[in-house]
Write a protein that holds these residues in place. Sequence first.
Motif, PDB file in Angstrom:
ATOM      1  N   PRO A 193       1.013  -1.364  -0.012  1.00  0.00           N
ATOM      2  CA  PRO A 193       0.314  -0.536   0.062  1.00  0.00           C
ATOM      3  C   PRO A 193       1.043   1.130  -0.217  1.00  0.00           C
ATOM      4  O   PRO A 193       2.355   0.975   0.471  1.00  0.00           O
ATOM      5  CB  PRO A 193      -1.202  -0.444   1.220  1.00  0.00           C
ATOM      6  N   ASP A 194       0.205   2.480  -0.373  1.00  0.00           N
ATOM      7  CA  ASP A 194       0.716   3.476  -0.923  1.00  0.00           C
ATOM      8  C   ASP A 194      -0.001   4.257  -0.434  1.00  0.00           C
ATOM      9  O   ASP A 194      -0.696   5.147  -0.732  1.00  0.00           O
ATOM     10  CB  ASP A 194       1.379   4.339  -1.938  1.00  0.00           C
ATOM     11  N   ASP A 195       0.407   4.963   1.515  1.00  0.00           N
ATOM     12  CA  ASP A 195      -0.518   6.111   1.873  1.00  0.00           C
ATOM     13  C   ASP A 195      -0.914   7.460   1.299  1.00  0.00           C
ATOM     14  O   ASP A 195      -1.691   8.009   1.090  1.00  0.00           O
ATOM     15  CB  ASP A 195       0.200   6.443   3.312  1.00  0.00           C
ATOM     16  N   ALA A 196       0.669   7.295   0.966  1.00  0.00           N
ATOM     17  CA  ALA A 196      -0.058   9.159   0.139  1.00  0.00           C
ATOM     18  C   ALA A 196      -1.041   9.327  -1.167  1.00  0.00           C
ATOM     19  O   ALA A 196      -1.030  10.442  -1.089  1.00  0.00           O
ATOM     20  CB  ALA A 196       1.521   9.304  -0.735  1.00  0.00           C
TER      21      ALA A 196
ATOM     22  N   MET B 266      -8.392  -5.318  -5.714  1.00  0.00           N
ATOM     23  CA  MET B 266      -8.207  -3.799  -5.699  1.00  0.00           C
ATOM     24  C   MET B 266      -6.906  -2.317  -6.009  1.00  0.00           C
ATOM     25  O   MET B 266      -5.784  -3.068  -4.887  1.00  0.00           O
ATOM     26  CB  MET B 266      -9.348  -2.921  -5.046  1.00  0.00           C
ATOM     27  N   CYS B 267      -6.800  -1.945  -7.007  1.00  0.00           N
ATOM     28  CA  CYS B 267      -5.332  -0.726  -6.837  1.00  0.00           C
ATOM     29  C   CYS B 267      -6.248   0.264  -6.149  1.00  0.00           C
ATOM     30  O   CYS B 267      -4.821   1.265  -5.676  1.00  0.00           O
ATOM     31  CB  CYS B 267      -5.845  -0.431  -9.029  1.00  0.00           C
ATOM     32  N   HIS B 268      -6.757   1.110  -5.620  1.00  0.00           N
ATOM     33  CA  HIS B 268      -7.022   1.697  -4.706  1.00  0.00           C
ATOM     34  C   HIS B 268      -8.025   1.162  -3.333  1.00  0.00           C
ATOM     35  O   HIS B 268      -8.831   0.663  -3.700  1.00  0.00           O
ATOM     36  CB  HIS B 268      -8.108   3.474  -4.977  1.00  0.00           C
ATOM     37  N   ASP B 269      -7.800   1.841  -2.250  1.00  0.00           N
ATOM     38  CA  ASP B 269      -8.683   1.723  -0.958  1.00  0.00           C
ATOM     39  C   ASP B 269      -8.819   3.282  -0.736  1.00  0.00           C
ATOM     40  O   ASP B 269      -7.928   3.454  -0.638  1.00  0.00           O
ATOM     41  CB  ASP B 269      -8.840   0.789  -0.452  1.00  0.00           C
TER      42      ASP B 269
ATOM     43  N   GLY C 258     -10.351   3.830   2.415  1.00  0.00           N
ATOM     44  CA  GLY C 258     -11.454   3.522   3.593  1.00  0.00           C
ATOM     45  C   GLY C 258     -12.509   4.507   4.192  1.00  0.00           C
ATOM     46  O   GLY C 258     -12.387   5.197   4.555  1.00  0.00           O
ATOM     47  N   PRO C 259     -14.007   3.466   3.508  1.00  0.00           N
ATOM     48  CA  PRO C 259     -14.455   4.158   3.932  1.00  0.00           C
ATOM     49  C   PRO C 259     -15.626   4.307   5.176  1.00  0.00           C
ATOM     50  O   PRO C 259     -15.065   3.423   5.699  1.00  0.00           O
ATOM     51  CB  PRO C 259     -15.730   3.703   2.310  1.00  0.00           C
ATOM     52  N   ASN C 260     -16.235   5.677   5.306  1.00  0.00           N
ATOM     53  CA  ASN C 260     -16.712   5.736   6.839  1.00  0.00           C
ATOM     54  C   ASN C 260     -15.536   5.445   7.872  1.00  0.00           C
ATOM     55  O   ASN C 260     -15.975   4.590   8.847  1.00  0.00           O
ATOM     56  CB  ASN C 260     -17.532   4.456   7.138  1.00  0.00           C
ATOM     57  N   GLY C 261     -13.658   5.524   7.481  1.00  0.00           N
ATOM     58  CA  GLY C 261     -13.423   5.766   8.286  1.00  0.00           C
ATOM     59  C   GLY C 261     -12.465   3.940   9.088  1.00  0.00           C
ATOM     60  O   GLY C 261     -11.636   4.014   9.552  1.00  0.00           O
ATOM     61  N   ARG C 262     -13.059   2.884   7.985  1.00  0.00           N
ATOM     62  CA  ARG C 262     -12.630   1.852   8.226  1.00  0.00           C
ATOM     63  C   ARG C 262     -11.126   1.495   7.403  1.00  0.00           C
ATOM     64  O   ARG C 262     -10.719   2.753   7.094  1.00  0.00           O
ATOM     65  CB  ARG C 262     -13.865   0.284   7.665  1.00  0.00           C
ATOM     66  N   GLU C 263     -10.351   0.557   8.268  1.00  0.00           N
ATOM     67  CA  GLU C 263      -8.951   0.533   7.677  1.00  0.00           C
ATOM     68  C   GLU C 263      -8.344  -0.169   6.317  1.00  0.00           C
ATOM     69  O   GLU C 263      -9.914  -0.343   5.854  1.00  0.00           O
ATOM     70  CB  GLU C 263      -8.251  -0.693   8.376  1.00  0.00           C
ATOM     71  N   ILE C 264      -8.019   0.145   5.384  1.00  0.00           N
ATOM     72  CA  ILE C 264      -7.756   0.405   4.256  1.00  0.00           C
ATOM     73  C   ILE C 264      -7.929  -1.232   4.047  1.00  0.00           C
ATOM     74  O   ILE C 264      -7.166  -2.324   4.641  1.00  0.00           O
ATOM     75  CB  ILE C 264      -5.926   0.843   3.965  1.00  0.00           C
ATOM     76  N   ARG C 265      -8.195  -1.890   2.670  1.00  0.00           N
ATOM     77  CA  ARG C 265      -8.605  -3.153   2.650  1.00  0.00           C
ATOM     78  C   ARG C 265      -8.487  -3.574   0.995  1.00  0.00           C
ATOM     79  O   ARG C 265      -8.772  -2.271   0.561  1.00  0.00           O
ATOM     80  CB  ARG C 265      -9.288  -3.752   3.006  1.00  0.00           C
ATOM     81  N   TRP C 266      -7.942  -4.186   0.141  1.00  0.00           N
ATOM     82  CA  TRP C 266      -7.480  -4.123  -1.153  1.00  0.00           C
ATOM     83  C   TRP C 266      -7.941  -5.852  -1.847  1.00  0.00           C
ATOM     84  O   TRP C 266      -7.955  -5.957  -2.864  1.00  0.00           O
ATOM     85  CB  TRP C 266      -6.084  -3.840  -1.350  1.00  0.00           C
TER      86      TRP C 266
ATOM     87  N   GLY D 214     -17.260   0.611  -1.360  1.00  0.00           N
ATOM     88  CA  GLY D 214     -16.194   1.555  -2.084  1.00  0.00           C
ATOM     89  C   GLY D 214     -16.510   2.098  -3.408  1.00  0.00           C
ATOM     90  O   GLY D 214     -16.547   3.040  -4.110  1.00  0.00           O
ATOM     91  N   GLY D 215     -17.501   1.381  -3.873  1.00  0.00           N
ATOM     92  CA  GLY D 215     -18.563   1.176  -5.068  1.00  0.00           C
ATOM     93  C   GLY D 215     -17.535   1.423  -6.379  1.00  0.00           C
ATOM     94  O   GLY D 215     -16.419  -0.007  -6.650  1.00  0.00           O
ATOM     95  N   SER D 216     -17.259   1.803  -7.079  1.00  0.00           N
ATOM     96  CA  SER D 216     -16.682   2.264  -8.598  1.00  0.00           C
ATOM     97  C   SER D 216     -16.213   3.704  -8.410  1.00  0.00           C
ATOM     98  O   SER D 216     -15.858   3.949  -7.727  1.00  0.00           O
ATOM     99  CB  SER D 216     -17.795   2.183  -9.764  1.00  0.00           C
TER     100      SER D 216
END
Length: 294
Positions: A18-21, A211-214, A216-224, A178-180
Amino acid sequence: MTDHSIDMSIHPEVTAFPDDATNTISYVVHDPGSDACAVIDSVMDLDYAAGRISHEGADRIIAHIRAHGLRLDWIIETHVHADHLSAAPYLQDALGGRIGIGERIREVQDTFGRIFNEGTAFQRDGSQFDALFADGDVYHVGTMPVLAMATPGHTPACMTHVMGDAAFVGDTLFMPDGGSARADFPGGDAGVLYDSIQRVLALPDRMRLFMCHDYGPNGREIRWETTVAEERAHNIHVGGGRSREEFIRFRTERDATLPVPRLILPSLQVNMRAGEMPVDGEGRPMLKVPVNGL
């Protein structure tokens, strides 16, 4: 969907970076039958305000590949990204491998070649890449067949790469909550995106989707990582049988409210060149800012 090149018995090892930036996730995919691997959607670090690039993220990928004794066969771009710069040439210089993208990169190059006023020196034939994939092409990472599946809509050149029981969807889909991705960039089309998503959702239920991006909708941790079955049932934009007409209306209205990605101008200039920096007349790396061009 059935295809002779999809073999759900092959279970590649997938390591995420993951790249946080930029909220991007890059991957190293290891063929379980050999020492070969592929890198999906690498990231070059950019301090935009200072005009400086670096390669901390790519160096982590290189260190992982070397530490595990892997051979890099392919460096894959799922599309011309508008939110981060590719590190493909840096990886290739360090480890070898071939850089590949969908054959409709030519359309993207033609569109943005005009926007950035690149002139005749900029080739619009995809020749900056080592391989251009057509829909249905099969290539190999070691012994593992990979199906290149065209999934346009976000951009014309978007592709999903199916490796055994793992599929790398680029920006075609996000996690279920996250949808589309947006479809309002030049060459994008919400209806085409819907059709592409249906192709992905027609893959086997237990196919792993990466996924290529995530964000963190609604503050959840990043997932892919998710599955076809989870996306089909729970994706907030296309799950549960949402119609093509509903999706087009929703996507069009939503896209009209979205800001321009922060790194779109440098990203497009670099990524349509397979990760190489454009240069000025004296050969110095130089980026353009087309005023009112997008």
